[in-house]
Design an enzyme around this catalytic site. Structure first.
Site, PDB file in Angstrom:
ATOM      1  N   TYR A 157       0.840  -1.206   0.000  1.00 23.52           N
ATOM      2  CA  TYR A 157       0.000   0.000   0.000  1.00 23.52           C
ATOM      3  C   TYR A 157       0.872   1.252   0.000  1.00 23.52           C
ATOM      4  O   TYR A 157       0.623   2.187  -0.777  1.00 23.52           O
ATOM      5  CB  TYR A 157      -0.912  -0.028   1.226  1.00 23.52           C
ATOM      6  CG  TYR A 157      -1.964   1.052   1.221  1.00 23.52           C
ATOM      7  CD1 TYR A 157      -3.115   0.933   0.449  1.00 23.52           C
ATOM      8  CD2 TYR A 157      -1.813   2.198   2.001  1.00 23.52           C
ATOM      9  CE1 TYR A 157      -4.085   1.915   0.448  1.00 23.52           C
ATOM     10  CE2 TYR A 157      -2.780   3.187   2.002  1.00 23.52           C
ATOM     11  CZ  TYR A 157      -3.917   3.042   1.225  1.00 23.52           C
ATOM     12  OH  TYR A 157      -4.864   4.030   1.223  1.00 23.52           O
ATOM     13  N   LYS A 161       0.932   3.934  -3.110  1.00 25.07           N
ATOM     14  CA  LYS A 161       0.468   5.305  -2.934  1.00 25.07           C
ATOM     15  C   LYS A 161       1.574   6.319  -3.200  1.00 25.07           C
ATOM     16  O   LYS A 161       1.307   7.412  -3.734  1.00 25.07           O
ATOM     17  CB  LYS A 161      -0.129   5.482  -1.538  1.00 25.07           C
ATOM     18  CG  LYS A 161      -1.431   4.715  -1.338  1.00 25.07           C
ATOM     19  CD  LYS A 161      -2.486   5.112  -2.381  1.00 25.07           C
ATOM     20  CE  LYS A 161      -3.813   4.433  -2.152  1.00 25.07           C
ATOM     21  NZ  LYS A 161      -4.850   4.865  -3.109  1.00 25.07           N
TER      22      LYS A 161
END
Length: 252
Positions: A157, A161
């Site tokens: 993640y 991002k």
């Protein structure tokens, strides 16, 4: 354009991925409130959509799997068939898989990167021809403070991002001659289904709240209004930027 009209999106068509619930649903509702016609896209079954009532008429729902180039291209074709134009794209679709990096499976890591990062690329590339035909087109990618600040147990993640926020910078540079602005937003923790597991962990939440100078989570509406600003004419000279909606997390 100045004054309240600088924030209006009347006559514009905005496509939001991951719009079935959570942050995406809040973004769709906010853009509709600013006058946009919204094409809402998600992979969720219809029964799992959780939408507030949208202001205005003409909004459409679509199915998309951002893991598929063909699905992304088909979505853009559907939006153009339904609305005749595409002016704004919000790349919000995303997933998370948590666990220590030392034991995370390659599949979990790859799945997160495929949806969050490569999916944003696929969707942006598919939308580019339609956006190039618009006057005043813009894109917003959903990043995260996790893309700026290292967070344990969320390697895929965090990396994805960081990637979508840097992608906004690269696309902003490449697509400026086409009149397309590209930016990102980076929220801190938001109370949605995606964060339900960590919000149930008292120790995690004590540490998380201590890291936020304003002392609260970001609401979906906090993120949505920032997205609306970046999409609209009030941000006409803003491109390649990430605005962190984080209560001060990243100022340290």
């Amino acid at each position: 354009m100045s004054g309240p009209d600088a924030h209006r999106l009347d006559g514009r068509v905005a496509l939001v991925t991951g719009a079935g619930r959570g942050i995406g649903a809040a973004i769709a509702a906010t853009l509709a409130g600013y006058g946009a016609t919204v094409a809402l896209a998600d992979l969720l079954p219809d029964a799992e959509w959780d939408l507030p009532e949208l202001t205005g008429a003409g909004h459409t729902r679509h199915r998309v799997d951002v893991r598929s180039t063909e699905s992304c291209r088909a979505l853009v074709a559907e939006v153009l068939a339904a609305h005749g134009r595409l002016d704004h794209l919000v790349n919000n679709a995303g997933i998370v898989r948590r666990g220590p990096a030392a034991t995370m499976t390659e599949r979990d890591f790859a799945d997160v990167v495929d949806v969050n990062l490569t999916g944003t690329f696929r969707m942006s590339q598919a939308a580019h021809p339609a956006l190039r035909a618009s006057d005043g087109a813009s894109v917003v990618n959903l990043g995260s403070t996790n893309g700026r600040v290292a967070v344990p147990d969320s390697l895929g993640y965090c990396v994805s991002k960081a990637g979508v926020m840097h992608m906004a910078r690269v696309l902003a540079l490449e697509w400026a001659p086409d009149g397309i602005r590209v930016n990102a937003v980076g929220p801190t923790i938001v109370p949605t289904a995606m964060t339900a597991d960590v919000r149930a962990d008292d120790a995690y939440m004590r540490d998380k709240m201590a890291s936020i100078p304003l002392g609260r989570m970001a609401r979906p509406e906090d993120v949505a209004h920032t997205v609306a600003f970046l999409l609209g004419p009030a941000a006409a000279m803003t491109t390649g930027q990430t605005i962190f909606v984080d209560g001060g997390v990243t100022v340290r």
